[in-house]
Design an enzyme around this catalytic site. Structure first.
Site, PDB file in Angstrom:
ATOM      1  N   PHE A 239      48.930  17.115  80.537  1.00 17.91           N
ATOM      2  CA  PHE A 239      49.332  18.472  80.930  1.00 17.91           C
ATOM      3  C   PHE A 239      49.961  18.506  82.322  1.00 17.91           C
ATOM      4  O   PHE A 239      50.325  19.561  82.814  1.00 17.91           O
ATOM      5  CB  PHE A 239      48.205  19.490  80.773  1.00 17.91           C
TER       6      PHE A 239
ATOM      7  N   HIS B 288      38.996  24.616  86.036  1.00 18.73           N
ATOM      8  CA  HIS B 288      37.895  24.411  87.005  1.00 18.73           C
ATOM      9  C   HIS B 288      37.691  22.937  87.369  1.00 18.73           C
ATOM     10  O   HIS B 288      36.983  22.627  88.309  1.00 18.73           O
ATOM     11  CB  HIS B 288      36.589  25.064  86.521  1.00 18.73           C
TER      12      HIS B 288
HETATM   13  C1  LIG Z   1      36.032  19.882  80.821  1.00 21.81           C
HETATM   14  S1  LIG Z   1      36.940  19.271  79.474  1.00 21.81           S
HETATM   15  C2  LIG Z   1      37.184  20.719  78.474  1.00 21.81           C
HETATM   16  C3  LIG Z   1      37.469  20.405  77.036  1.00 21.81           C
HETATM   17  C4  LIG Z   1      37.580  21.624  76.120  1.00 21.81           C
HETATM   18  N1  LIG Z   1      38.622  22.538  76.553  1.00 21.81           N
HETATM   19  C5  LIG Z   1      36.258  22.333  76.022  1.00 21.81           C
HETATM   20  O1  LIG Z   1      36.083  23.377  76.637  1.00 21.81           O
HETATM   21  O2  LIG Z   1      35.366  21.805  75.329  1.00 21.81           O
HETATM   22  C6  LIG Z   1      38.552  19.028  80.178  1.00 21.81           C
HETATM   23  C7  LIG Z   1      39.544  18.412  79.227  1.00 21.81           C
HETATM   24  O3  LIG Z   1      40.754  18.134  79.939  1.00 21.81           O
HETATM   25  C8  LIG Z   1      41.305  16.960  79.384  1.00 21.81           C
HETATM   26  N2  LIG Z   1      42.267  16.347  80.300  1.00 21.81           N
HETATM   27  C9  LIG Z   1      42.026  15.746  81.494  1.00 21.81           C
HETATM   28  N3  LIG Z   1      43.161  15.290  82.035  1.00 21.81           N
HETATM   29  C10 LIG Z   1      44.159  15.593  81.149  1.00 21.81           C
HETATM   30  C11 LIG Z   1      45.572  15.430  81.146  1.00 21.81           C
HETATM   31  N4  LIG Z   1      46.191  14.821  82.184  1.00 21.81           N
HETATM   32  N5  LIG Z   1      46.285  15.891  80.094  1.00 21.81           N
HETATM   33  C12 LIG Z   1      45.665  16.515  79.048  1.00 21.81           C
HETATM   34  N6  LIG Z   1      44.316  16.735  78.999  1.00 21.81           N
HETATM   35  C13 LIG Z   1      43.583  16.270  80.039  1.00 21.81           C
HETATM   36  C14 LIG Z   1      40.082  16.087  79.152  1.00 21.81           C
HETATM   37  O4  LIG Z   1      40.351  15.027  78.259  1.00 21.81           O
HETATM   38  C15 LIG Z   1      39.074  17.104  78.623  1.00 21.81           C
HETATM   39  O5  LIG Z   1      39.078  17.180  77.237  1.00 21.81           O
END
Ligand SMILES: C[S@@+](CC[C@H](N)C(=O)[O-])C[C@H]1O[C@@H](n2cnc3c(N)ncnc32)[C@H](O)[C@@H]1O
Length: 338
Positions: free
Chosen positions: A230, A248
């Site tokens: 992202f 967050h």
């Molecule tokens: C705290 S988790 C939340 C997951 C989901 N939205 C939930 O609430 O269960 C944050 C998510 O961001 C994703 N993430 C981290 N860096 C990322 C990146 N550069 N591009 C896409 N997703 C990413 C992680 O893999 C993870 O699934």
């Protein structure tokens, strides 16, 4: 004797020793004690035989958990689940076991041991310890990564119903869940709105575990799975973009980059929805305020007030339109392109 009957020093000591309770619950979750008690009371020796644990030591763990209301100890070293302990069952409606397994893992536990470093310097403790962020660290550790994804999936189960009860996703035709993990939240949205089309977007090693969950929810044929970052690009042209528990994880500059990537993929009349906790006024809202410390030491982000979300949106080219609170403590914070 409950917390209100104890002397102030004893109340404080119990708070200080809260880490012992957390680690004891973690061990019970790792041993799947609650699932083994799903059919009713069992002795600690029977549980030890089934889990391979040391019998008299497992008894010491279980009686400690019974003293804080997670288990009930009956005659002859026999244990059963309380209403609170039943939330550790893997089939609980709002399961906490995956979260308990995750937070006690040594690599994560050790990060909290460096809270003092973060408070003294403002730096993220995890980065200080490992020279990389949590996402980079877990990327080549499939077990730890899957453990985190399971924890997030279980948290989503807890908040999905509450958010869906207060925020209407049915007015959209298509929706992208950005950083959607294994898709638990998106699956709940799609299940509630049978004509809605979804796109699940997350890192490659995360979405590779999503198909099973989407199939089990009966929404796989309406949900495209796309991997990427992202910080680079997200799927274009949907009516709504949801980011749940994503912003967050990041400090303002990176959070704004993520929102700006989404903005580039959105048309002028698309809607952005963050599903996050809003930090409450002084003396209230412990969940958000401790989650904020968790963000500080582990991913390196922060929880925000309503006003801080408004500022973040403005800096990323959006206007905060409204915030819809839910019974779970998280809100759907909605914005439109400015
Ligand atoms: C705290 S988790 C939340 C997951 C989901 N939205 C939930 O609430 O269960 C944050 C998510 O961001 C994703 N993430 C981290 N860096 C990322 C990146 N550069 N591009 C896409 N997703 C990413 C992680 O893999 C993870 O699934």
């Amino acid at each position: 004797m409950d917390q209100t009957d104890v002397r102030p020093s004893q109340a404080l000591r119990r708070l200080v020793n809260g880490y012992q309770v957390a680690q004891a619950i973690h061990v019970a979750a790792k041993l799947h004690i609650a699932d083994l008690l799903a059919g009713g009371a069992r002795t600690s020796d029977a549980l030890a035989a089934e889990t391979g644990a040391h019998p008299s030591t497992l008894y010491r763990l279980l009686r400690a958990l019974a003293s804080v209301g997670v288990l009930r100890e009956d005659e002859s070293r026999s244990f059963s689940l309380t209403e609170v302990g039943a939330c550790l069952r893997s089939d609980a409606p709002e399961p906490v076991s995956a979260w308990a397994e995750f937070i006690g893992e040594p690599y994560y536990w050790n990060t909290w041991a460096h809270l003092l470093h973060s408070v003294q310097t403002g730096e993220n403790a995890f980065g200080h310890l490992h020279g990389m962020n949590v996402w980079e660290f877990r990327a080549d550790k499939p077990d730890l990564s899957a453990g985190f994804d399971r924890a997030m999936t279980s948290l989503s189960r807890q908040v999905s119903a509450a958010v869906l009860a207060t925020y209407d996703f049915g007015r959209f035709g298509s929706i992208v869940d950005v950083g959607g993990g294994r898709g638990a939240f998106l699956a709940a949205i799609l299940a509630q709105h049978p004509t809605l089309q979804g796109v699940l977007f997350d890192q490659p090693h995360v979405v590779s575990g999503a198909e099973e969950l989407l199939m089990a929810a009966g929404v796989a044929e309406r949900c495209r799975v796309v991997s990427g970052s992202f910080f680079e690009a997200v799927p274009e042209g949907a009516d709504a973009y949801v980011l749940k528990a994503v912003v967050h994880d990041w400090e303002d500059n990176q959070a704004i980059e993520i929102l700006a990537t989404c903005r580039r993929a959105m048309s002028r009349d698309a809607t952005m929805i963050l599903v996050e906790r809003e930090v409450a006024p002084p003396n209230e809202g412990r969940d958000a305020k401790f989650s904020d410390l968790n963000m500080l030491v582990a991913p390196g982000g922060l929880e925000r007030t309503h006003e801080e979300f408004a500022t973040l949106f403005t800096r990323a080219g959006f206007r905060l339109s409204r915030s819809v609170a839910s019974a779970s403590g998280v809100s759907a914070i909605e914005a439109v392109p400015a």
